[in-house]
Design a protein around this motif. Structure first.
Motif, PDB file in Angstrom:
ATOM      1  N   THR A  13      50.458  55.653  28.584  1.00 27.74           N
ATOM      2  CA  THR A  13      49.174  55.077  28.984  1.00 27.74           C
ATOM      3  C   THR A  13      48.969  55.214  30.487  1.00 27.74           C
ATOM      4  O   THR A  13      49.669  54.569  31.271  1.00 27.74           O
ATOM      5  CB  THR A  13      49.089  53.586  28.596  1.00 27.74           C
ATOM      6  OG1 THR A  13      49.101  53.447  27.171  1.00 27.74           O
ATOM      7  CG2 THR A  13      47.800  52.963  29.141  1.00 27.74           C
ATOM      8  N   CYS A  25      45.656  46.620  24.635  1.00 26.21           N
ATOM      9  CA  CYS A  25      46.253  47.939  24.486  1.00 26.21           C
ATOM     10  C   CYS A  25      47.769  47.854  24.333  1.00 26.21           C
ATOM     11  O   CYS A  25      48.355  48.381  23.376  1.00 26.21           O
ATOM     12  CB  CYS A  25      45.877  48.798  25.694  1.00 26.21           C
ATOM     13  SG  CYS A  25      46.725  50.376  25.822  1.00 26.21           S
ATOM     14  N   ASP A 100      41.835  51.441  24.853  1.00 24.26           N
ATOM     15  CA  ASP A 100      41.889  51.669  23.410  1.00 24.26           C
ATOM     16  C   ASP A 100      43.080  50.934  22.813  1.00 24.26           C
ATOM     17  O   ASP A 100      43.877  50.323  23.534  1.00 24.26           O
ATOM     18  CB  ASP A 100      42.006  53.180  23.125  1.00 24.26           C
ATOM     19  CG  ASP A 100      40.837  53.977  23.681  1.00 24.26           C
ATOM     20  OD1 ASP A 100      39.761  53.384  23.896  1.00 24.26           O
ATOM     21  OD2 ASP A 100      41.007  55.187  23.924  1.00 24.26           O
ATOM     22  N   TRP A 101      43.237  51.002  21.488  1.00 24.20           N
ATOM     23  CA  TRP A 101      44.410  50.406  20.869  1.00 24.20           C
ATOM     24  C   TRP A 101      44.736  51.090  19.547  1.00 24.20           C
ATOM     25  O   TRP A 101      43.934  51.868  19.018  1.00 24.20           O
ATOM     26  CB  TRP A 101      44.285  48.899  20.682  1.00 24.20           C
ATOM     27  CG  TRP A 101      43.009  48.356  20.092  1.00 24.20           C
ATOM     28  CD1 TRP A 101      41.943  47.874  20.775  1.00 24.20           C
ATOM     29  CD2 TRP A 101      42.684  48.201  18.704  1.00 24.20           C
ATOM     30  NE1 TRP A 101      40.974  47.425  19.917  1.00 24.20           N
ATOM     31  CE2 TRP A 101      41.399  47.613  18.636  1.00 24.20           C
ATOM     32  CE3 TRP A 101      43.341  48.493  17.511  1.00 24.20           C
ATOM     33  CZ2 TRP A 101      40.764  47.322  17.418  1.00 24.20           C
ATOM     34  CZ3 TRP A 101      42.714  48.209  16.307  1.00 24.20           C
ATOM     35  CH2 TRP A 101      41.447  47.625  16.267  1.00 24.20           C
ATOM     36  N   SER A 166      43.533  59.371  22.828  1.00 17.33           N
ATOM     37  CA  SER A 166      44.168  58.219  22.177  1.00 17.33           C
ATOM     38  C   SER A 166      44.343  58.424  20.679  1.00 17.33           C
ATOM     39  O   SER A 166      45.083  57.682  20.032  1.00 17.33           O
ATOM     40  CB  SER A 166      43.337  56.951  22.401  1.00 17.33           C
ATOM     41  OG  SER A 166      43.376  56.549  23.744  1.00 17.33           O
TER      42      SER A 166
END
Length: 342
Positions: A13, A25, A100-101, A166
């Motif tokens: 990340t 995240c 994002d996740w 992502s």
């Protein structure tokens, strides 16, 4: 490195002033069903409390590693710098942007496909793109897809299965053999990077929503979308570089003509919106660098068309307003008549 037969995964990340969504995240990585990973967070000289948040989580889990940049790097340069921080032991790399996740099954499902098909260099999946599920179109199950065919479908039909960075799992050996994963000269080079990988590997896909991509006012993607004529230079470079690799000569010429036409339309819009001579000179110079020229006659026609379209739109709005005023006037007249009649 293997743990319970799980290949070692580097989660990566890059962070620049990402404090607003950073906890969400990081916690999505900590919540993964998969356990054999390292998490490298690269702080790009953030001026908010991003670094403090990262340090807080690093104290809680020894798998989290911090790289603190000594100087600020531009976005694509920083992404390439971040790739160089992954462990030499990692088999796969999972990029995750700071806003994002991941769903808990993400790494598990993506690694399963990559392990099933050793020639696969990129694994993607359905994603929740803000409020909509995207990247659909591949028939189920289609876990394995020929890399050349996926590239052709994108270049010819704009069939897009990569998503944002992502959304992808990458083989780490493909990253290591490249000095730079992304072309740092333009910000849309994540697509070009996928095409580059698919020159020598195949494409895996998981038919499950595994990632979330956030759209918000501060996001880099959202900002670029507002200025979409800036995208076209990158797309032209991509077609010039990878068209000859995946397309026939006839297909390539047709796509270059199409992309050049779109470029002229968007440049005309930029000129109309007041960006003027400076914009013209900038893109004329960049086109010249790749062996193309601005066609002034075509550009002039597109500028005139843009003016005409805006004029019609203005007239349409005015006509609607006139109709509304007439309608309101009729209601007022009816109301007065009723009042007099009573």
């Amino acid at each position: 490195m293997k743990k319970n037969n799980e290949p070692f995964v580097s989660v990566l990340t890059p962070v620049y002033n990402g404090a607003t969504y950073l906890r969400e995240c990081i916690e999505s990585v900590l919540a993964q069903e998969y356990s054999n990973w390292e998490y490298v967070l690269v702080n790009n000289c953030s001026t908010d409390n991003s670094l403090e948040i990262i340090k807080e989580y690093a104290e809680l889990d020894s798998r989290i590693r911090i790289h603190d940049n000594g100087e600020f790097l531009q976005q694509m340069q920083n992404l390439n710098h971040a790739f160089r921080q992954i462990s030499p032991d990692s088999i796969y790399c999972k990029v995750l942007h700071a806003d994002d996740w991941l769903y808990p099954e993400c790494i598990t499902r993506m690694v399963e496909v990559a392990e099933m098909y050793p020639t696969v260099g990129i694994v993607s999946s359905y994603r929740l793109d803000d409020t909509r599920v995207g990247l659909n179109g591949l028939p189920y199950p289609s876990h394995f897809n020929d890399g050349r065919e996926i590239s052709r479908r994108y270049l010819l039909n704009n069939e897009y299965y990569f998503g944002a960075p992502s959304n992808l799992l990458l083989r780490s050996d493909l990253i290591r053999k490249r000095g730079r994963v992304y072309d740092e000269s333009y910000p849309e080079s994540d697509i070009s990077a996928c095409l580059d990988f698919l020159q020598e590997s195949d494409f895996g896909f998981v038919h499950q929503v595994l990632t979330f991509t956030r759209r918000h006012e501060e996001s880099h993607t959202h900002t670029l979308a507002k200025r979409n004529y800036h995208f076209m230079m990158g797309y032209l470079k991509m077609y010039l570089e990878y068209g000859p690799v995946f397309l026939s000569e006839r297909e390539h010429k047709k796509q270059i003509a199409l992309q050049t036409s779109i470029f002229h339309k968007l440049l005309a819009r930029a000129l109309y919106e007041g960006n003027g001579l400076q914009t013209y000179k900038k893109y004329a110079s960049e086109l010249d660098e790749v062996g193309l020229k601005i066609r002034n006659a075509r550009l002039a026609l597109y500028v005139i068309r843009e003016l005409f379209v805006r004029l019609l739109a203005t007239m349409g709005v005015e006509m609607i307003n006139v109709k509304r005023r007439k309608k309101v006037g009729n209601h007022v007249q009816i109301a007065i008549s009723d009042e007099l009649g009573s």
